[in-house]
Design a protein around this motif. Structure first.
Motif, PDB file in Angstrom:
ATOM      1  N   ALA A  37      51.732  38.434  38.978  1.00 20.35           N
ATOM      2  CA  ALA A  37      51.672  39.861  39.310  1.00 20.35           C
ATOM      3  C   ALA A  37      52.456  40.691  38.308  1.00 20.35           C
ATOM      4  O   ALA A  37      52.056  41.816  37.966  1.00 20.35           O
ATOM      5  CB  ALA A  37      52.203  40.092  40.726  1.00 20.35           C
ATOM      6  N   TYR A  40      50.197  41.287  35.411  1.00 21.59           N
ATOM      7  CA  TYR A  40      49.175  42.271  35.737  1.00 21.59           C
ATOM      8  C   TYR A  40      49.759  43.684  35.759  1.00 21.59           C
ATOM      9  O   TYR A  40      49.129  44.637  35.274  1.00 21.59           O
ATOM     10  CB  TYR A  40      48.542  41.948  37.099  1.00 21.59           C
ATOM     11  N   TYR A  45      47.715  47.275  35.880  1.00 15.37           N
ATOM     12  CA  TYR A  45      46.817  47.046  37.010  1.00 15.37           C
ATOM     13  C   TYR A  45      47.556  47.268  38.324  1.00 15.37           C
ATOM     14  O   TYR A  45      48.714  46.862  38.475  1.00 15.37           O
ATOM     15  CB  TYR A  45      46.238  45.632  36.960  1.00 15.37           C
ATOM     16  N   ARG A 110      41.688  50.012  37.624  1.00 15.37           N
ATOM     17  CA  ARG A 110      42.166  48.683  37.234  1.00 15.37           C
ATOM     18  C   ARG A 110      43.005  48.135  38.379  1.00 15.37           C
ATOM     19  O   ARG A 110      44.040  48.696  38.717  1.00 15.37           O
ATOM     20  CB  ARG A 110      43.014  48.788  35.953  1.00 15.37           C
ATOM     21  N   ARG A 111      42.527  47.061  38.956  1.00 17.50           N
ATOM     22  CA  ARG A 111      43.235  46.518  40.112  1.00 17.50           C
ATOM     23  C   ARG A 111      43.352  44.999  40.018  1.00 17.50           C
ATOM     24  O   ARG A 111      42.573  44.332  39.357  1.00 17.50           O
ATOM     25  CB  ARG A 111      42.531  46.901  41.409  1.00 17.50           C
ATOM     26  N   TYR A 112      44.368  44.462  40.703  1.00 17.96           N
ATOM     27  CA  TYR A 112      44.448  43.018  40.876  1.00 17.96           C
ATOM     28  C   TYR A 112      44.576  42.713  42.356  1.00 17.96           C
ATOM     29  O   TYR A 112      45.016  43.551  43.156  1.00 17.96           O
ATOM     30  CB  TYR A 112      45.614  42.410  40.083  1.00 17.96           C
ATOM     31  N   CYS A 134      43.660  34.651  42.068  1.00 18.49           N
ATOM     32  CA  CYS A 134      44.468  35.719  41.477  1.00 18.49           C
ATOM     33  C   CYS A 134      43.530  36.528  40.596  1.00 18.49           C
ATOM     34  O   CYS A 134      43.293  36.160  39.442  1.00 18.49           O
ATOM     35  CB  CYS A 134      45.625  35.153  40.656  1.00 18.49           C
ATOM     36  N   ASP A 135      42.980  37.593  41.141  1.00 18.74           N
ATOM     37  CA  ASP A 135      41.881  38.308  40.514  1.00 18.74           C
ATOM     38  C   ASP A 135      42.373  39.587  39.848  1.00 18.74           C
ATOM     39  O   ASP A 135      43.302  40.239  40.340  1.00 18.74           O
ATOM     40  CB  ASP A 135      40.850  38.662  41.599  1.00 18.74           C
ATOM     41  N   ALA A 136      41.739  39.972  38.733  1.00 19.55           N
ATOM     42  CA  ALA A 136      42.010  41.248  38.076  1.00 19.55           C
ATOM     43  C   ALA A 136      40.704  41.772  37.498  1.00 19.55           C
ATOM     44  O   ALA A 136      39.950  41.017  36.885  1.00 19.55           O
ATOM     45  CB  ALA A 136      43.046  41.082  36.969  1.00 19.55           C
ATOM     46  N   ASP A 137      40.431  43.052  37.705  1.00 21.68           N
ATOM     47  CA  ASP A 137      39.177  43.644  37.249  1.00 21.68           C
ATOM     48  C   ASP A 137      39.396  45.094  36.830  1.00 21.68           C
ATOM     49  O   ASP A 137      40.322  45.772  37.304  1.00 21.68           O
ATOM     50  CB  ASP A 137      38.124  43.632  38.367  1.00 21.68           C
ATOM     51  N   ILE A 150      41.241  41.623  29.414  1.00 20.78           N
ATOM     52  CA  ILE A 150      41.314  40.636  30.497  1.00 20.78           C
ATOM     53  C   ILE A 150      41.608  39.250  29.928  1.00 20.78           C
ATOM     54  O   ILE A 150      42.421  38.488  30.480  1.00 20.78           O
ATOM     55  CB  ILE A 150      40.002  40.624  31.303  1.00 20.78           C
TER      56      ILE A 150
END
Length: 357
Positions: A37, A40, A45, A110-112, A134-137, A150
């Protein structure tokens, strides 16, 4: 007179495909997630937490190799007849959030997100029905600079959790390039994308099994089909030898440098506008990463990466741990893939009817 049977006691056992976590496992996992985190956050994010349950309609048909929307997920029907399911990843909920709150979110957004996901699939060694992602987009960024970011962030996250450089590699490809190769091979018609859809699905799955089946196994699946060691037969894509040769050439297109790989790919997609666009995007990603110091010791272009999910529309990537471990029988094995993703421009469009990249 028959004696009354005593009520059967429930068995104290974990359901198949699930496991319990105790003490140090929980503590170490939290510490690892906190470190990820931090990476990120450093990239800008914001965190997002969504419901563990989504409507089946919102989840869509995006699980690999399934025909029904509630196949592969834990789903049930509510009293009002709506089907709902436990989320199978953290991406489908993001698409719903991006559409539902599109007037309130920044652009790009932009979020995680981190948390458990559930898949109603056959469990196996190291494959559970509940696991953490553990996602980020980034939503709303047309430039592939977002995809390069990314990949760089994934590389940083792996090193932050203690995986040294040299023990992992992030492999990058582009689905547009693969579609261009299929167009050249005659199994994709840009004027009618539904044509040859079944054949393309078989080709995608075959390429994705290159590491496990080798070139001979993939070539068999591109042709008439393949019989495995158990005697089970898998139908192939029925491509001609010339068509199969184009696809095999694509998988072998990787060269020493990203520039050389792109040059070879450009030769393979000659005549396909979509394929040429994909090569252009790969060149941009390679240039951006190289300028930031992410060389081939961390991130490489690799045409053999296809990713299984059907919603990818552009760059795709996969992170692989390259060191050996011992399996349950004490045999040496490579650890393999631990992360992956890609661009999916059409996912939010399902809700809004408008293209969101």
């Amino acid at each position: 007179m028959a004696k009354d049977k005593k009520p059967r006691r429930p068995r104290a056992e974990t359901p198949k495909g699930f496991r319990d976590y105790f003490g140090v496992d929980v503590t170490e996992r939290k510490a690892m997630l906190d470190r990820i985190a931090e990476v990120y956050h450093r990239y800008g994010y914001d965190p997002l937490e969504t419901s563990a349950v989504e409507t089946v309609e919102a989840l869509g048909k995006f699980l690999p190799d399934v025909d029904r929307p509630n196949e592969g997920v834990f789903a049930w029907q509510e009293e009002d007849s709506d089907w709902v399911a436990l989320r199978y990843d953290l991406t489908a909920p993001l698409a719903r959030v991006a559409a539902q709150f599109r007037n309130d979110l920044p652009n790009p957004y932009r979020r995680y997100a981190m948390g458990p996901v559930w898949r109603n699939e056959k469990p196996g060694p190291g494959r559970f029905r509940q696991f953490y992602q553990c996602d980020a987009d980034t939503v709303g960024a047309a430039s592939v600079a977002a995809d390069a970011e990314i990949c760089a962030m994934l590389s940083d996250a792996l090193e932050t959790v203690g995986i040294p450089r040299g023990d992992y590699v992030v492999r990058v490809n582009n689905r547009k390039v693969l579609n261009g190769v299929m167009e050249v091979a005659g199994v994709l018609d840009p004027a009618d994308p539904s044509k040859f859809e079944a054949e393309r699905g078989i080709v995608l799955r075959a390429i994705d099994k290159l590491d496990r089946l080798g070139e001979a196994g993939v070539r068999a699946l591109l042709g008439e089909g393949r019989k495995d060691d158990s005697g089970d037969f898998t139908d192939g894509a029925k491509l001609s030898e010339a068509q199969a040769e184009v696809v095999m050439g694509f998988m072998a297109a990787r060269r020493e440098t990203g520039a050389e790989t792109c040059a070879r790919l450009r030769e393979l997609v000659a005549g396909s506008a979509m394929g040429a666009q994909g090569v252009d995007e790969l060149e941009t990603i390679a240039t951006l990463l190289d300028a930031q110091g992410y060389g081939p010791d961390r991130i490489i272009l690799d045409p053999s990466v296809v990713r299984g999910l059907g919603y990818y529309t552009g760059p795709v990537f996969e992170a692989e741990l390259t060191f050996e471990i011992l399996d349950e029988k004490g045999r040496p094995r490579q650890f393999g893939s631990v992360a992956g993703g890609g661009r999916y421009d059409d996912l939010v469009k399902r809700f809004t009817g408008q293209e969101v990249r």
